[in-house]
Design a protein around this motif. Sequence first.
Motif, PDB file in Angstrom:
ATOM      1  N   ASP A  60      36.813  45.123  51.802  1.00 35.09           N
ATOM      2  CA  ASP A  60      37.321  45.824  53.284  1.00 35.09           C
ATOM      3  C   ASP A  60      38.209  45.149  53.594  1.00 35.09           C
ATOM      4  O   ASP A  60      38.873  44.206  52.996  1.00 35.09           O
ATOM      5  CB  ASP A  60      36.233  46.375  54.117  1.00 35.09           C
ATOM      6  CG  ASP A  60      35.499  44.998  54.763  1.00 35.09           C
ATOM      7  OD1 ASP A  60      36.162  43.805  54.899  1.00 35.09           O
ATOM      8  OD2 ASP A  60      34.396  45.231  55.315  1.00 35.09           O
ATOM      9  N   GLU A  61      38.773  45.286  54.807  1.00 35.54           N
ATOM     10  CA  GLU A  61      40.071  44.560  55.544  1.00 35.54           C
ATOM     11  C   GLU A  61      39.473  43.064  55.667  1.00 35.54           C
ATOM     12  O   GLU A  61      40.511  42.609  55.540  1.00 35.54           O
ATOM     13  CB  GLU A  61      40.537  45.443  56.564  1.00 35.54           C
ATOM     14  CG  GLU A  61      41.049  46.785  56.413  1.00 35.54           C
ATOM     15  CD  GLU A  61      39.940  47.852  56.675  1.00 35.54           C
ATOM     16  OE1 GLU A  61      38.716  47.375  56.389  1.00 35.54           O
ATOM     17  OE2 GLU A  61      40.316  48.984  56.628  1.00 35.54           O
ATOM     18  N   GLN A  62      38.528  42.862  55.888  1.00 35.26           N
ATOM     19  CA  GLN A  62      37.980  41.631  56.226  1.00 35.26           C
ATOM     20  C   GLN A  62      37.612  40.522  55.184  1.00 35.26           C
ATOM     21  O   GLN A  62      37.806  39.440  55.142  1.00 35.26           O
ATOM     22  CB  GLN A  62      36.657  41.558  57.102  1.00 35.26           C
ATOM     23  CG  GLN A  62      37.248  42.308  58.665  1.00 35.26           C
ATOM     24  CD  GLN A  62      38.361  41.902  59.441  1.00 35.26           C
ATOM     25  OE1 GLN A  62      38.427  40.605  59.295  1.00 35.26           O
ATOM     26  NE2 GLN A  62      39.107  42.846  59.728  1.00 35.26           N
ATOM     27  N   HIS A  85      38.279  37.340  53.662  1.00 28.99           N
ATOM     28  CA  HIS A  85      39.572  36.778  53.156  1.00 28.99           C
ATOM     29  C   HIS A  85      39.951  35.268  53.538  1.00 28.99           C
ATOM     30  O   HIS A  85      40.300  34.375  52.749  1.00 28.99           O
ATOM     31  CB  HIS A  85      40.691  37.699  53.669  1.00 28.99           C
ATOM     32  CG  HIS A  85      40.498  38.994  52.815  1.00 28.99           C
ATOM     33  ND1 HIS A  85      40.144  39.116  51.367  1.00 28.99           N
ATOM     34  CD2 HIS A  85      40.504  40.149  53.154  1.00 28.99           C
ATOM     35  CE1 HIS A  85      40.177  40.565  51.196  1.00 28.99           C
ATOM     36  NE2 HIS A  85      40.368  41.152  52.129  1.00 28.99           N
ATOM     37  N   ASN A  99      41.416  47.639  50.012  1.00 25.57           N
ATOM     38  CA  ASN A  99      41.799  47.066  51.044  1.00 25.57           C
ATOM     39  C   ASN A  99      42.197  45.498  50.751  1.00 25.57           C
ATOM     40  O   ASN A  99      42.938  44.862  51.564  1.00 25.57           O
ATOM     41  CB  ASN A  99      40.823  47.014  52.059  1.00 25.57           C
ATOM     42  CG  ASN A  99      40.378  48.176  52.636  1.00 25.57           C
ATOM     43  OD1 ASN A  99      41.311  49.170  53.074  1.00 25.57           O
ATOM     44  ND2 ASN A  99      39.297  48.722  52.184  1.00 25.57           N
ATOM     45  N   SER A 100      42.722  45.271  49.236  1.00 16.46           N
ATOM     46  CA  SER A 100      42.890  43.844  49.120  1.00 16.46           C
ATOM     47  C   SER A 100      44.186  43.465  49.593  1.00 16.46           C
ATOM     48  O   SER A 100      44.318  42.238  49.811  1.00 16.46           O
ATOM     49  CB  SER A 100      42.937  43.660  47.399  1.00 16.46           C
ATOM     50  OG  SER A 100      43.778  44.629  46.951  1.00 16.46           O
ATOM     51  N   GLY A 101      44.990  44.293  49.934  1.00 15.46           N
ATOM     52  CA  GLY A 101      46.313  43.929  50.554  1.00 15.46           C
ATOM     53  C   GLY A 101      46.240  43.461  51.885  1.00 15.46           C
ATOM     54  O   GLY A 101      47.308  42.812  52.449  1.00 15.46           O
ATOM     55  N   ALA A 102      45.058  43.465  52.462  1.00 14.07           N
ATOM     56  CA  ALA A 102      44.651  42.933  53.672  1.00 14.07           C
ATOM     57  C   ALA A 102      45.020  41.469  53.764  1.00 14.07           C
ATOM     58  O   ALA A 102      45.313  40.688  54.756  1.00 14.07           O
ATOM     59  CB  ALA A 102      43.598  43.166  54.327  1.00 14.07           C
ATOM     60  N   ASN A 157      48.336  39.321  54.666  1.00 10.49           N
ATOM     61  CA  ASN A 157      48.585  39.305  56.217  1.00 10.49           C
ATOM     62  C   ASN A 157      48.127  37.672  56.841  1.00 10.49           C
ATOM     63  O   ASN A 157      48.212  37.625  57.668  1.00 10.49           O
ATOM     64  CB  ASN A 157      48.094  40.293  57.152  1.00 10.49           C
ATOM     65  CG  ASN A 157      48.820  41.598  56.728  1.00 10.49           C
ATOM     66  OD1 ASN A 157      49.988  41.605  56.317  1.00 10.49           O
ATOM     67  ND2 ASN A 157      48.043  42.522  56.685  1.00 10.49           N
ATOM     68  N   THR A 216      47.480  41.643  44.654  1.00  9.10           N
ATOM     69  CA  THR A 216      46.442  42.632  45.031  1.00  9.10           C
ATOM     70  C   THR A 216      46.906  43.824  44.378  1.00  9.10           C
ATOM     71  O   THR A 216      47.907  44.186  43.990  1.00  9.10           O
ATOM     72  CB  THR A 216      46.334  42.703  46.506  1.00  9.10           C
ATOM     73  OG1 THR A 216      47.690  43.069  47.035  1.00  9.10           O
ATOM     74  CG2 THR A 216      46.231  41.107  47.250  1.00  9.10           C
ATOM     75  N   GLN A 270      46.744  47.236  52.345  1.00  8.01           N
ATOM     76  CA  GLN A 270      45.904  47.238  53.299  1.00  8.01           C
ATOM     77  C   GLN A 270      45.517  48.745  53.664  1.00  8.01           C
ATOM     78  O   GLN A 270      46.436  49.393  53.759  1.00  8.01           O
ATOM     79  CB  GLN A 270      46.447  46.484  54.551  1.00  8.01           C
ATOM     80  CG  GLN A 270      45.061  46.430  55.523  1.00  8.01           C
ATOM     81  CD  GLN A 270      45.854  45.397  56.666  1.00  8.01           C
ATOM     82  OE1 GLN A 270      46.855  45.029  56.540  1.00  8.01           O
ATOM     83  NE2 GLN A 270      44.748  45.280  57.755  1.00  8.01           N
ATOM     84  N   ASN A 271      44.439  49.033  53.788  1.00  5.65           N
ATOM     85  CA  ASN A 271      43.884  50.335  54.121  1.00  5.65           C
ATOM     86  C   ASN A 271      44.174  51.248  52.644  1.00  5.65           C
ATOM     87  O   ASN A 271      44.221  52.547  53.283  1.00  5.65           O
ATOM     88  CB  ASN A 271      44.528  50.842  55.244  1.00  5.65           C
ATOM     89  CG  ASN A 271      44.141  50.006  56.542  1.00  5.65           C
ATOM     90  OD1 ASN A 271      42.879  49.838  56.634  1.00  5.65           O
ATOM     91  ND2 ASN A 271      45.345  50.143  57.400  1.00  5.65           N
TER      92      ASN A 271
END
Length: 297
Positions: free
Chosen positions: A71-73, A84, A107-110, A113, A140, A144-145
């Motif tokens: 997920d995003e975390q 991450h 969500n790997s693009g998170a 950031n 990635t 994200q999302n």
Amino acid sequence: ALKYTESDMNKIRNTLREVGDMNDDNMIIIPNAQNDEVRIAFQEIINAIQTRASKQNENTVFIFYYSGHADEQGLHLRGSFLEHTGLARLIDEVPATIKIAVLDSCNSGAIVNLKGAKKVAMFPQKIDSELTMSGTIMVTSSGQNEYSQESEELKGSFFTHHFVSALRGAADLDNDNQISLDEAYRYSYQKTILSTLHARGGVQHPAITNKIVGGGEVILSNFAYNIGFLHLPEDLAGSFFVTDNRESQIFAEVNKDEGEIRKIALAPGEYLVKWKEKNHIKKQSIEIERNAEISLS
């Protein structure tokens, strides 16, 4: 549920072993991993690199590949969770010259950031063949999302399928018999977007970030090793799929126009090649021999 995470992991392992100058002694494979197993593996890698560095002064490249839920975390491991930020710290501690992380997960693009990472759409250009850069590069499979999706037809994830195809020769547009990370990413980026334009989960946008200094090319695959080749002659055009004889596994996909020359690097063995010609699906069984090249007829 994801069906092909272990299959994707094996595709990456086999590809790096066959065309990436790696062997099983240099790899740690952890199916369905737990957090503690990942941390132990990182420590083993750190110890191995430090031991080797004390004996010989040379550049080292470390590659981390993950296929699974996230997920995003962070990453959803078996019965545990790896943030991450925690993964980034583990990678930072590896004393390799170049560290590459490839995350094929939702969500790997998170992770792009995170503080200190510089997001780039593509590498600006190819530079010196001598590796003088150092630092970390993260690739990635999605933004994200965004979902990272699998394909029943490809028997794996869209991104890993295209990344493996790139390393086996689909991205060798300059026909120099080697694939850089730059070439592999450019190819995978474009093909993943095209493949997911009409996917149920929406379009995937792969991303790449770096924290690097210096310049040079990171070569991920080199066709000088003891493998064989499938040659796609100039007069053929279309999408070419290389599978096993039972069509249960896809090794590579290459798209080419008439007039172009492409070749696919494969381990010795028997394969089936499928392609479309004049609205007909054609198939041809081939046998790849070591250090030899075979053409489609």
